[in-house]
Scaffold this active site. Structure first.
Site, PDB file in Angstrom:
ATOM      1  N   ASP A 184       0.870  -1.173   0.000  1.00  0.00           N
ATOM      2  CA  ASP A 184       0.000   0.000   0.000  1.00  0.00           C
ATOM      3  C   ASP A 184       0.904   1.219   0.000  1.00  0.00           C
ATOM      4  OD1 ASP A 184      -2.074   1.871   0.302  1.00  0.00           O
ATOM      5  OD2 ASP A 184      -3.155   0.595   1.696  1.00  0.00           O
ATOM      6  N   ILE A 185       0.320   2.368  -0.345  1.00  0.00           N
ATOM      7  CA  ILE A 185       1.071   3.621  -0.189  1.00  0.00           C
ATOM      8  C   ILE A 185       1.067   4.012   1.287  1.00  0.00           C
ATOM      9  CG2 ILE A 185      -0.891   5.190  -0.551  1.00  0.00           C
ATOM     10  CD1 ILE A 185       1.057   6.872  -2.339  1.00  0.00           C
ATOM     11  N   ARG A 192       2.497   0.289   7.020  1.00  0.00           N
ATOM     12  CA  ARG A 192       2.047  -1.033   7.438  1.00  0.00           C
ATOM     13  C   ARG A 192       0.987  -0.916   8.552  1.00  0.00           C
ATOM     14  NH1 ARG A 192       5.116  -5.865   7.330  1.00  0.00           N
ATOM     15  NH2 ARG A 192       3.861  -7.380   8.376  1.00  0.00           N
ATOM     16  N   ASP A 197       3.420   2.971  -4.494  1.00  0.00           N
ATOM     17  CA  ASP A 197       2.497   3.942  -5.075  1.00  0.00           C
ATOM     18  C   ASP A 197       2.038   3.366  -6.415  1.00  0.00           C
ATOM     19  OD1 ASP A 197       1.232   5.992  -6.385  1.00  0.00           O
ATOM     20  OD2 ASP A 197       2.842   7.467  -6.074  1.00  0.00           O
ATOM     21  N   TYR A 247     -15.172   7.899  -9.240  1.00  0.00           N
ATOM     22  CA  TYR A 247     -14.927   6.528  -8.759  1.00  0.00           C
ATOM     23  C   TYR A 247     -15.627   5.520  -9.674  1.00  0.00           C
ATOM     24  CZ  TYR A 247     -15.531   2.552  -5.511  1.00  0.00           C
ATOM     25  OH  TYR A 247     -15.569   1.313  -4.924  1.00  0.00           O
ATOM     26  N   LYS A 289     -13.996   2.784 -12.293  1.00  0.00           N
ATOM     27  CA  LYS A 289     -14.226   1.346 -12.080  1.00  0.00           C
ATOM     28  C   LYS A 289     -14.826   0.700 -13.337  1.00  0.00           C
ATOM     29  CE  LYS A 289     -12.693   0.558  -7.892  1.00  0.00           C
ATOM     30  NZ  LYS A 289     -11.671  -0.455  -7.587  1.00  0.00           N
TER      31      LYS A 289
END
Ligand code: SER
Length: 302
Positions: free
Chosen positions: A12-13, A16, A32, A121, A125
């Site tokens: 993930d950007i 953790r 990224d 969004y 998608k």
């Protein structure tokens, strides 16, 4: 996936997550997804057999930053697919959404209903579904996708328009009151996260020969906002939930399906949800309570 014996890497950007959310045994890679070279370098290092591509900015946050949403959702999906093509990753699992649909829908929405999203969004998608299908036909990348309902889990949601549902539970536990940004009669498809995760694993394990399409609607339950509030009330009888619709977010919710027809997923790869609204409420409230006890700021969004 780890329970099923897979060797899992996560990225993930964001930093953790806490060990309670991501086992310390899972290697964590900062990535990224908008950086094609970085995606390529990581995949070249790990050489995954399957990629679960989940990185995205959701609908509400996406309307605040549509340009960034395009980069993450659109270019990010291209970067993942292109890298998988180049490195011959055999299978890519993608998460699409009810937000691919737009106004003027039938009561129950099947896989083939025309896609006319109103949000960045949703637009990205739709494009992700189409791009994945293209990579499947053109380059043989085994691309598979689900259209998720609004997902609810014991973690802080990130900028979705369906978040009113989780906030009823979270604020019901935290403060005993919540003013929802939608009308009481708002009805969209929802799903509890354990079912959502299982759907991704099961779709990824289905034999390719059984799949007649690359993207599948999946459904669990479709309560009105009022019915969610009533369900919250069974676990938190003192919770005071009221409704003060926000015009913009309400218009997004009104453009989405009330209910999904997931019969193709049921037929092709045996999809079936396990959690009803009341079963979710029973499971979720103690989890939210435990998280808040461990970390009182866990659901702080001020
Ligand atoms: N949960 C998502 C959102 O609200 C819908 O896919 O944006």
């Amino acid at each position: 996936l780890r329970e099923r014996g897979y060797d899992v890497h996560a990225s993930d950007i964001a930093p953790r997550p806490a060990p309670s959310q991501c086992s310390e045994e899972v290697p964590w890679h900062s990535l990224d997804v908008t950086d094609l070279d970085a995606v390529d370098a990581l995949f070249t290092q790990i050489r995954p057999h399957r990629v679960y591509h989940l990185a995205a900015i959701l609908s509400a946050r996406g309307e605040e930053i549509p340009q960034r949403t395009y980069e993450v959702n659109q270019s990010g999906t291209y970067n993942v697919l292109e890298t998988c093509r180049r490195l011959e990753v055999s299978r890519v699992i993608f998460t699409s959404t009810i937000a691919v649909f737009g106004p003027g829908l039938p009561e129950t929405v099947g896989d083939e209903v025309p896609l006319a999203p109103t949000t960045m969004y949703g637009v990205t998608k739709v494009a992700g579904e189409l791009l994945g299908d293209y990579y499947r036909r053109r380059f043989g990348v085994d691309f598979r996708a689900v259209r998720f309902p609004g997902l609810i889990s014991a973690s802080l949601p990130g900028g979705g328009t369906s978040d009113y549902a989780l906030f009823m539970y979270v604020d019901g536990v935290r403060t005993g009151r919540y003013e929802a940004f939608c009308r009481a009669d708002t009805r969209i498809p929802l799903m509890y996260m354990p079912d959502g995760i299982r759907a991704l694993v099961e779709l990824s394990e289905a034999p390719q020969s059984a799949l007649r399409r690359s993207t599948y609607n999946i459904a669990a339950f479709s309560p009105t906002a009022e019915e969610i509030a009533q369900s919250v009330g069974t676990a938190l009888p003192d919770a005071d939930i009221s409704f003060a619709p926000d015009a913009h977010r309400q218009s997004i919710l009104d453009s989405w399906p009330c209910a999904l027809d997931d019969s193709n997923a049921r037929e092709d790869w045996g999809w079936t949800p396990r959690y009803s609204l009341s079963q979710m409420t029973e499971d979720l409230v103690p989890k939210i309570r435990a998280l808040i006890e461990q970390n009182p700021d866990a659901f702080d969004r001020d």
